[in-house]
Design an enzyme around this catalytic site. Structure first.
Site, PDB file in Angstrom:
ATOM      1  N   LYS A   1      -2.256   3.269 -18.163  1.00 29.46           N
ATOM      2  CA  LYS A   1      -3.238   2.364 -17.644  1.00 29.46           C
ATOM      3  C   LYS A   1      -4.531   3.460 -17.536  1.00 29.46           C
ATOM      4  O   LYS A   1      -5.853   3.045 -17.949  1.00 29.46           O
ATOM      5  CB  LYS A   1      -3.174   1.969 -16.191  1.00 29.46           C
ATOM      6  CG  LYS A   1      -2.383   0.714 -16.159  1.00 29.46           C
ATOM      7  CD  LYS A   1      -2.310   0.449 -14.637  1.00 29.46           C
ATOM      8  CE  LYS A   1      -1.268  -0.920 -14.458  1.00 29.46           C
ATOM      9  NZ  LYS A   1      -1.322  -1.466 -13.188  1.00 29.46           N
TER      10      LYS A   1
ATOM     11  N   ASP B   1      -6.271  -5.791 -11.457  1.00 28.21           N
ATOM     12  CA  ASP B   1      -5.474  -5.774 -10.522  1.00 28.21           C
ATOM     13  C   ASP B   1      -6.399  -6.130  -9.013  1.00 28.21           C
ATOM     14  O   ASP B   1      -5.798  -6.511  -8.011  1.00 28.21           O
ATOM     15  CB  ASP B   1      -4.957  -4.531 -10.432  1.00 28.21           C
ATOM     16  CG  ASP B   1      -3.551  -4.237 -11.449  1.00 28.21           C
ATOM     17  OD1 ASP B   1      -2.964  -5.379 -11.657  1.00 28.21           O
ATOM     18  OD2 ASP B   1      -3.252  -3.043 -11.686  1.00 28.21           O
TER      19      ASP B   1
HETATM   20  P1  NAP Z   1       1.774   5.345  -8.056  1.00 29.83           P
HETATM   21  O1  NAP Z   1       0.581   5.471  -8.748  1.00 29.83           O
HETATM   22  O2  NAP Z   1       3.045   6.333  -8.482  1.00 29.83           O
HETATM   23  O3  NAP Z   1       1.711   5.345  -6.508  1.00 29.83           O
HETATM   24  C1  NAP Z   1       2.579   5.491  -5.351  1.00 29.83           C
HETATM   25  C2  NAP Z   1       1.932   6.001  -4.215  1.00 29.83           C
HETATM   26  O4  NAP Z   1       3.174   5.855  -3.298  1.00 29.83           O
HETATM   27  C3  NAP Z   1       1.646   7.431  -4.019  1.00 29.83           C
HETATM   28  O5  NAP Z   1       0.486   7.579  -3.251  1.00 29.83           O
HETATM   29  C4  NAP Z   1       2.943   7.908  -3.628  1.00 29.83           C
HETATM   30  O6  NAP Z   1       2.415   9.258  -2.838  1.00 29.83           O
HETATM   31  C5  NAP Z   1       3.326   7.060  -2.704  1.00 29.83           C
HETATM   32  N1  NAP Z   1       4.663   7.288  -2.273  1.00 29.83           N
HETATM   33  C6  NAP Z   1       5.785   7.098  -2.980  1.00 29.83           C
HETATM   34  N2  NAP Z   1       6.954   7.212  -2.265  1.00 29.83           N
HETATM   35  C7  NAP Z   1       6.516   7.455  -1.080  1.00 29.83           C
HETATM   36  C8  NAP Z   1       7.453   7.732  -0.034  1.00 29.83           C
HETATM   37  N3  NAP Z   1       8.773   7.919  -0.040  1.00 29.83           N
HETATM   38  N4  NAP Z   1       6.715   7.946   1.240  1.00 29.83           N
HETATM   39  C9  NAP Z   1       5.423   8.011   1.089  1.00 29.83           C
HETATM   40  N5  NAP Z   1       4.405   7.626   0.073  1.00 29.83           N
HETATM   41  C10 NAP Z   1       5.152   7.465  -1.020  1.00 29.83           C
HETATM   42  O7  NAP Z   1       2.421   3.998  -8.134  1.00 29.83           O
HETATM   43  P2  NAP Z   1       1.528   2.528  -8.146  1.00 29.83           P
HETATM   44  O8  NAP Z   1       1.376   2.230  -9.580  1.00 29.83           O
HETATM   45  O9  NAP Z   1       0.243   2.729  -7.358  1.00 29.83           O
HETATM   46  O10 NAP Z   1       2.477   1.255  -7.886  1.00 29.83           O
HETATM   47  C11 NAP Z   1       3.051   1.317  -6.383  1.00 29.83           C
HETATM   48  C12 NAP Z   1       3.667  -0.141  -5.947  1.00 29.83           C
HETATM   49  O11 NAP Z   1       2.853  -1.194  -6.395  1.00 29.83           O
HETATM   50  C13 NAP Z   1       4.859  -0.216  -7.056  1.00 29.83           C
HETATM   51  O12 NAP Z   1       6.085  -0.742  -6.509  1.00 29.83           O
HETATM   52  C14 NAP Z   1       4.393  -1.373  -8.014  1.00 29.83           C
HETATM   53  O13 NAP Z   1       5.508  -1.874  -8.729  1.00 29.83           O
HETATM   54  C15 NAP Z   1       3.564  -1.968  -7.206  1.00 29.83           C
HETATM   55  N6  NAP Z   1       2.500  -2.876  -7.982  1.00 29.83           N
HETATM   56  C16 NAP Z   1       2.532  -3.948  -7.855  1.00 29.83           C
HETATM   57  C17 NAP Z   1       1.582  -4.826  -8.450  1.00 29.83           C
HETATM   58  C18 NAP Z   1       1.306  -6.134  -8.307  1.00 29.83           C
HETATM   59  O14 NAP Z   1       0.858  -7.152  -9.217  1.00 29.83           O
HETATM   60  N7  NAP Z   1       2.123  -6.922  -7.317  1.00 29.83           N
HETATM   61  C19 NAP Z   1       0.326  -4.187  -9.270  1.00 29.83           C
HETATM   62  C20 NAP Z   1       0.417  -2.820  -9.286  1.00 29.83           C
HETATM   63  C21 NAP Z   1       1.558  -2.168  -8.714  1.00 29.83           C
HETATM   64  P3  NAP Z   1       2.614  10.747  -3.669  1.00 29.83           P
HETATM   65  O15 NAP Z   1       1.366  10.436  -4.500  1.00 29.83           O
HETATM   66  O16 NAP Z   1       2.608  11.953  -2.583  1.00 29.83           O
HETATM   67  O17 NAP Z   1       3.989  10.841  -4.707  1.00 29.83           O
END
Ligand code: NAP
Length: 288
Positions: free
Chosen positions: A70, A106
């Site tokens: 992305k 999104d």
């Molecule tokens: P990402 O870029 O990897 O970001 C994840 C975030 O969560 C980061 O800020 C990370 O912190 C934090 N995090 C992870 N594990 C954690 C924990 N144990 N405690 C506290 N914070 C934690 O991922 P993303 O792309 O944003 O996606 C996040 C979620 O949204 C995924 O499950 C994805 O499937 C979902 N999503 C859904 C849709 C939809 O259409 N429904 C669209 C996009 C994403 P750090 O940076 O400190 O590691």
């Protein structure tokens, strides 16, 4: 039926085995009798530029872009929407006259999922948990829709600062560490809470962010971007406390629906996308 006139669309990602998008889009093309086809395009690391050239040459109408491309996709677009620029990521491209326009659906997809459940955003206070890519799309959508205040809570102060700086010109956004005083205060005052971390995603279904649920505003709406499982432990806990909840399926469907309309000019019947993905997820769970 694919024939000589079929319009091609698809998704770039790696891996793509779990993507719901091919099912969702193809079901909708069929229902609307559109001669379009959506294919998974597994782009190996380091090959994104070649993949972009390939879909241009092959006359694809458009492409969705998912993890891990992305952000890298920003390098290969001729034009960028304001949303994609703010978010710093592209999840949809439209190819027209050999030019590539990059979008991020999104952000409006998340907003549409709240609207579908009659949740107001204007003048509301929102607590966003996590500071990754999805949180950026959520904050862009919320600030564009004039949320009164957005508080981003995450575990890394440097990431929080960078995140907040990105959106300062869009509206009232601040950041804090999870479990800090400001975080607890925000839990009490917020109208909407959004989990933008992957905590609780399959196969870690029982995991949940540690929230002091007794503190949370009893009128708050609790959202989770995770859609697999459809009801996460986070949402189940919120329900136990009598709070309104919204899962991530709506965002997935609406981001796809907006892309579908960009490629075809047809507003899709969202209930077809919704039902297709819901049935597939339930089927997968039945098999686990
Ligand atoms: P990402 O870029 O990897 O970001 C994840 C975030 O969560 C980061 O800020 C990370 O912190 C934090 N995090 C992870 N594990 C954690 C924990 N144990 N405690 C506290 N914070 C934690 O991922 P993303 O792309 O944003 O996606 C996040 C979620 O949204 C995924 O499950 C994805 O499937 C979902 N999503 C859904 C849709 C939809 O259409 N429904 C669209 C996009 C994403 P750090 O940076 O400190 O590691």
């Amino acid at each position: 039926m694919v024939d000589g006139k079929t319009n091609l669309t698809g998704i770039f990602g790696y891996p793509l085995e779990h993507s719901m998008s091919p099912l969702m889009h193809n079901a909708c093309f069929l229902a609307h009798k559109l001669n379009y086809c959506y294919v998974p395009l597994r782009v190996k690391p380091g090959m994104l530029k070649d993949a972009v050239n390939a879909v241009k040459v092959l006359g694809f109408r458009g492409i969705n872009v998912t993890i891990p491309y992305k952000v890298e996709m920003l390098n290969y677009v001729d034009e960028l929407s304001h949303e994609a620029e703010y978010i710093g990521a592209v999840n949809t491209i439209v190819i027209e006259n050999n030019r590539i326009k990059g979008f991020n659906t999104d952000a409006p997809g998340f907003i549409a999922s709240l609207r579908a459940k009659s949740v107001e955003i204007k003048n509301k206070k929102v607590l966003v948990l996590g500071a990754g890519g999805a949180a950026r799309a959520v904050c862009c959508g919320l600030l564009t829709e004039n949320a009164k205040q957005v508080m981003v809570a995450a575990r890394n102060q440097k990431k929080i600062n960078e995140f907040v700086a990105r959106f300062l010109t869009l509206g009232n956004i601040t950041g804090c560490l999870l479990e800090s005083e400001e975080y607890l205060q925000s839990l009490q005052e917020c109208d909407i809470v959004v989990n933008c971390t992957p905590i609780g995603m399959f196969p870690h279904n029982s995991e949940c962010l540690p929230i002091p649920w007794n503190l949370i505003n009893t009128k708050a709406c609790v959202c989770d971007l995770v859609y697999n499982p459809l009801k996460t432990a986070f949402l189940s806990k919120a329900e136990e406390y009598g709070l309104k909840t919204i899962g991530g399926l709506g965002m997935l469907v609406y981001q796809g629906s907006i892309a579908f309309e960009m490629w075809t000019g047809v507003k899709p019947d969202n209930s077809i996308m919704l039902k297709t993905v819901e049935q597939e997820l339930l089927k997968q769970f039945a098999g686990t």
